[in-house]
Design an enzyme around this catalytic site. Structure first.
Site, PDB file in Angstrom:
ATOM      1  N   CYS A 169       0.800  -1.221   0.000  1.00  0.00           N
ATOM      2  CA  CYS A 169       0.000   0.000   0.000  1.00  0.00           C
ATOM      3  C   CYS A 169       0.835   1.274   0.000  1.00  0.00           C
ATOM      4  O   CYS A 169       0.287   2.376  -0.025  1.00  0.00           O
ATOM      5  CB  CYS A 169      -0.947  -0.009   1.199  1.00  0.00           C
ATOM      6  SG  CYS A 169      -1.981  -1.487   1.239  1.00  0.00           S
ATOM      7  N   HIS A 309      -2.774   8.044   6.059  1.00  0.00           N
ATOM      8  CA  HIS A 309      -2.997   6.711   5.498  1.00  0.00           C
ATOM      9  C   HIS A 309      -4.418   6.270   5.863  1.00  0.00           C
ATOM     10  O   HIS A 309      -5.135   5.753   5.012  1.00  0.00           O
ATOM     11  CB  HIS A 309      -1.954   5.743   6.028  1.00  0.00           C
ATOM     12  CG  HIS A 309      -1.988   4.397   5.396  1.00  0.00           C
ATOM     13  ND1 HIS A 309      -1.917   4.223   4.022  1.00  0.00           N
ATOM     14  CD2 HIS A 309      -2.093   3.146   5.928  1.00  0.00           C
ATOM     15  CE1 HIS A 309      -1.973   2.937   3.738  1.00  0.00           C
ATOM     16  NE2 HIS A 309      -2.090   2.255   4.884  1.00  0.00           N
ATOM     17  N   GLU A 320      -1.328   5.350  13.665  1.00  0.00           N
ATOM     18  CA  GLU A 320      -0.931   6.524  12.888  1.00  0.00           C
ATOM     19  C   GLU A 320      -1.088   7.804  13.705  1.00  0.00           C
ATOM     20  O   GLU A 320      -0.256   8.716  13.616  1.00  0.00           O
ATOM     21  CB  GLU A 320      -1.745   6.615  11.595  1.00  0.00           C
ATOM     22  CG  GLU A 320      -1.280   7.752  10.699  1.00  0.00           C
ATOM     23  CD  GLU A 320      -1.913   7.755   9.321  1.00  0.00           C
ATOM     24  OE1 GLU A 320      -1.448   8.527   8.449  1.00  0.00           O
ATOM     25  OE2 GLU A 320      -2.889   6.996   9.100  1.00  0.00           O
ATOM     26  N   LYS A 341      -9.549   8.085   2.078  1.00  0.00           N
ATOM     27  CA  LYS A 341     -10.027   6.708   1.890  1.00  0.00           C
ATOM     28  C   LYS A 341     -11.461   6.552   2.379  1.00  0.00           C
ATOM     29  O   LYS A 341     -12.155   5.613   1.969  1.00  0.00           O
ATOM     30  CB  LYS A 341      -9.122   5.730   2.639  1.00  0.00           C
ATOM     31  CG  LYS A 341      -7.744   5.524   2.019  1.00  0.00           C
ATOM     32  CD  LYS A 341      -6.965   4.473   2.791  1.00  0.00           C
ATOM     33  CE  LYS A 341      -5.581   4.219   2.186  1.00  0.00           C
ATOM     34  NZ  LYS A 341      -4.650   5.326   2.450  1.00  0.00           N
ATOM     35  N   HIS A 346      -9.810   1.938  -0.058  1.00  0.00           N
ATOM     36  CA  HIS A 346      -8.355   1.764  -0.034  1.00  0.00           C
ATOM     37  C   HIS A 346      -7.901   1.147  -1.348  1.00  0.00           C
ATOM     38  O   HIS A 346      -8.175  -0.019  -1.630  1.00  0.00           O
ATOM     39  CB  HIS A 346      -7.976   0.873   1.149  1.00  0.00           C
ATOM     40  CG  HIS A 346      -6.514   0.797   1.426  1.00  0.00           C
ATOM     41  ND1 HIS A 346      -5.549   1.352   0.600  1.00  0.00           N
ATOM     42  CD2 HIS A 346      -5.821   0.207   2.450  1.00  0.00           C
ATOM     43  CE1 HIS A 346      -4.358   1.118   1.099  1.00  0.00           C
ATOM     44  NE2 HIS A 346      -4.503   0.430   2.220  1.00  0.00           N
ATOM     45  N   PHE A 405       1.825  -3.374   3.979  1.00  0.00           N
ATOM     46  CA  PHE A 405       2.213  -4.681   4.494  1.00  0.00           C
ATOM     47  C   PHE A 405       3.708  -4.891   4.238  1.00  0.00           C
ATOM     48  O   PHE A 405       4.241  -4.479   3.211  1.00  0.00           O
ATOM     49  CB  PHE A 405       1.424  -5.795   3.804  1.00  0.00           C
ATOM     50  CG  PHE A 405       0.021  -5.983   4.316  1.00  0.00           C
ATOM     51  CD1 PHE A 405      -0.515  -5.180   5.297  1.00  0.00           C
ATOM     52  CD2 PHE A 405      -0.772  -7.001   3.796  1.00  0.00           C
ATOM     53  CE1 PHE A 405      -1.813  -5.376   5.771  1.00  0.00           C
ATOM     54  CE2 PHE A 405      -2.074  -7.208   4.259  1.00  0.00           C
ATOM     55  CZ  PHE A 405      -2.587  -6.392   5.240  1.00  0.00           C
TER      56      PHE A 405
END
Length: 419
Positions: A169, A309, A320, A341, A346, A405
């Site tokens: 991502c 994010h 975050e 998002k 996403h 990830f």
């Protein structure tokens, strides 16, 4: 950061393109963001009736034939179509002509997390039911992740640097950052960069659902993606592409280009902790923000806006938040933050592209998009997340965060252009 005595070039954004769940052009995407438009709905791209998650941010009314020949469309996976179309939009927006005279000075870096998943699914079905000799000779070139960058270069004639980050991502943001470095250091005059993804497929949903990463708010898709809200239950997948044209300032000025913003910082780190979970406390994400600001010669009190994010997962949003506080200290409480998002879903490897576009537009227009569906703030998420309504405000410096990830962390820094 352009350091005294260095030969580094200033780099500016002169064009953008977007294919997203809330609009298939730059203007429609930006208008949708400011309006708090919801792009999440029941899945139509495959039969999701057996899946735990049956909602997604699909790109709607997308017609690649408006930009590409029918033969080319048939030989491109959907993620590559998104990339090429958004790139053509960005080049037109920048009014950048790619000719034999400058082709070697114009490059492409487009990231993706997964690549041609639809082709992989379809060809495996053919392999199992009709035999291996019936698989398409175009299967591999349609499936592999680098093809968005490769096909974009083919279709626009760009012969300069070309690559494809595959950092989950964070891929789209890595692409923008890598392109920034190439222009900054003089390896290209201009770069087409960003991210693309088209992973709304049965196989990916099965995998993410097994990992319990997806929202299951199937009866209320409009409110399923709710970053920083205490009732969030997972992310909602989206698809699309966001592309920027980065250009050396002297080159942009020489041709009278319109300048949206200047890109001034790029920081990346790794958690080195876990395959899917962020390190507790967000140390890696905090360092990415700190490195990007150091690179940009920006202090925390200069930051106006952060495009977070903000995935709407229990672990990400609180982590975050902590990382932002660690990286920026007390000024964190005065910074406007939002997760777009909440509207698009996403986009995995494509998210850094469309979110960089959003950050640049915020700088250019002095207006920041909201986080929709933020109705019951999580006490652990106690910063200013621009709940539900866009905000008109001065935006001098914007950060854009992407985490993937594998522990990949990327932060980009954009600043209002000053001659």
């Amino acid at each position: 950061m352009v350091r005294a005595g260095s030969d580094y070039k200033r780099v500016v954004v002169t064009g953008m393109g977007a294919v997203t769940p809330i609009g298939n052009t730059l203007s429609d995407y930006w208008d949708g963001l400011l309006a708090g438009k919801n792009g999440i709905a029941p899945i139509t791209l495959f039969d999701a009736s057996r899946h735990a998650c049956r909602i997604a941010g699909e790109v709607k009314d997308f017609e690649p034939l408006d930009y590409l020949d029918r033969k080319d469309v048939k030989r491109m996976d959907r993620f590559a179509q998104f990339a090429v179309v958004a790139s053509k939009q960005a080049i037109a927006d920048a009014q950048l002509d790619v000719t034999d005279l400058n082709a070697e000075q114009i490059g492409v870096v487009i990231g993706t997390g997964i690549g041609g998943l639809k082709v992989l699914e379809d060809q495996q079905e053919i392999n199992l039911t009709r035999g291996p000799d019936r698989c398409s000779p175009f299967m591999i070139p349609m499936m592999i992740a680098n093809m968005a960058a490769g096909l974009t270069a083919i279709h626009i004639g760009a012969k300069g640097p070309n690559s494809c980050p595959v950092t989950a991502c964070a891929a789209g943001s890595n692409a923008v950052g890598d392109a920034f470095r190439l222009v900054q250091r003089g390896f290209a005059q201009a770069m087409i960069c960003g991210g693309a993804e088209a992973a709304v497929r049965s196989l990916s949903f099965a995998g993410f659902a097994s990992a319990r990463a997806l929202s299951t708010r199937n009866d209320d898709p409009a409110h399923a993606c709710r970053p920083f809200d205490r009732d969030r239950d997972g992310f909602v997948m989206g698809e699309g592409a966001g592309i920027l044209v980065l250009e050396a300032l002297d080159h942009a000025l020489s041709r009278g280009a319109r300048i949206y913003a200047e890109i001034v910082g790029y920081g990346m780190t790794c958690d080195a902790y876990h395959m899917t979970s962020p390190v507790p406390g967000g140390e890696g994400a905090a360092r990415a923000m700190q490195l990007s600001m150091k690179d940009a010669n920006v202090t925390p009190d200069m930051v106006s806006y952060i495009n977070a994010h903000g995935t709407s997962t229990p672990a990400n949003d609180s982590t975050e938040t902590t990382a932002i506080k660690t990286a920026l200290g007390d000024p964190a409480y005065d910074i406007a933050i939002s997760s777009t998002k909440s509207m698009t879903g996403h986009l995995l490897g494509g998210s850094g592209g469309i979110e960089a576009v959003a950050a640049v537009k915020a700088v250019h227009h002095d207006r920041v998009p909201p986080t929709i569906n933020l109705e019951n703030p999580d006490p652990a998420c106690d910063l200013d997340y621009i709940a539900n309504q866009s905000r008109q405000m001065p935006v001098e410096v914007a950060l854009s965060n992407s985490f993937g990830f594998g522990g990949h962390n990327v932060t980009l820094v954009f600043r209002k252009y000053r001659p």
